[in-house]
Scaffold this motif. Structure first.
Motif: not given
Length: 329
Positions: A282-288, A302-311, A317-318
């Motif tokens: 989901v968040t890959r579409h929100m990067l811009g 933060t979105l890119s690195e955080g979303a890559a972590r397990p779980g 997002l916050h």
């Protein structure tokens, strides 16, 4: 549904980009813009058993399915499937220049076979039961003369029963240019599209290609009926969609800020995670979302690195929003 009205501004079908999560995000930003799926081939639906490619949420409406194919009977069957699923429109791709598309004899190569395109569209219309069938094309391909080819193509499409066409105002070079280069290298010819609009006043004509701001959208709408925005709506969605409803459609914007838009994606993200999905889908579409604004870099990182972590969950997002708010303070 007054679909022609929604088509004053649409977001282009883009492979690997305009999936259901992207459309959910864009719908948060604009309640009015017409949204399109990624291109789905009729063969995948009819012969490949890939009915899951038609999945969408009712909240995405108005949403249109773009089909790729060149077999009238197969396209008709795929159109019937789309109508049964509840799509507001079915669109035929006559503009994609990729090698994969050419090898299947659909996309931009069909500009060389306008009679076949007319047959395909006629079969789709017969199967659509009144749901609009539309086409998206180029101004020509390779050594074709667009001044001759485009009017002939539009006349055939109109005579087949199509009332709305989107024209990407560039040629496609089927040999020698990559798909990416075909979106950038061939020169834009807005005047030609404007001229064919005058020649075919009965057609609802949308223009596509190189339009990157709401000011540019408004300028084009002085001449044509609609504008389709592609990469700009994806890479800087706030600039294109956040004020689109008020400026283009004369209605209230659903979000007052980019921060509100991000927060309103929370329920969609949590539902997706509950189904076993991954945050990054989901968040890959929100990067811009905050492109060009203070905090944009921290938001993306933060979105890119955080979303890559397990779980990874909604807390990412916050955390990304905290970066934006801290730098904007």
């Amino acid at each position: 549904m007054q679909l022609d009205r929604h088509a004053r501004l649409s977001v282009a079908p883009m492979m690997d980009w305009t999936d259901r999560h992207c459309r959910a995000f864009h719908r948060v930003l604009s309640a009015k813009a017409l949204l399109y799926t990624e291109m789905v081939t009729s063969a995948a639906l009819v012969r490949g058993g890939a009915g899951h490619l038609l999945d969408f949420d009712a909240a995405e409406h108005p949403v249109a399915l773009q089909l790729g194919g060149s077999d009238p009977a197969e396209l008709a069957e795929a159109t019937a499937m789309a109508v049964e699923r509840g799509y507001a429109e079915v669109n035929l791709n006559v503009g994609c220049p990729s090698d994969r598309v050419q090898s299947g004899c659909f996309g931009a190569v069909l500009m060389e076979r306008p009679a076949l395109v007319a047959d395909c569209l006629g079969a789709m219309i017969d199967a659509a039961g009144g749901v609009p069938v539309t086409a998206k094309c180029r101004i020509g391909v390779d050594d074709q003369d667009p001044q001759t080819v485009l009017p002939d193509f539009l006349a055939r499409v109109r005579d087949a029963g199509v009332g709305r066409v989107t024209v990407h105002a560039r040629k496609a070079w089927l040999q020698g240019l990559s798909p990416k280069q075909n979106r950038e290298v061939p020169p834009l010819d807005y005047p030609l599209v404007h001229a064919v609009k005058a020649r075919f006043p009965e057609l609802h004509l949308s223009i596509n290609g190189g339009i990157g701001s709401l000011d540019a959208v408004a300028e084009q709408l002085r001449v044509v009926d609609g504008v389709m925005v592609g990469r700009a709506a994806y890479h800087d969605p706030g600039a294109i969609l956040l004020e689109a409803d008020s400026r283009i459609f004369g209605t209230a914007d659903p979000c007052s800020s980019r921060t509100e838009a991000a927060l309103r994606m929370g329920p969609h993200i949590e539902a997706h995670l509950a189904e076993g999905g991954k945050l990054g889908q989901v968040t890959r579409h929100m990067l811009g979302l905050f492109a060009g604004l203070p905090g944009a870099r921290g938001w993306r990182r933060t979105l890119s690195e955080g979303a890559a972590r397990p779980g990874a969950g909604i807390e990412v997002l916050h955390a990304a929003l905290d970066h934006v708010m801290a730098e904007a303070a």
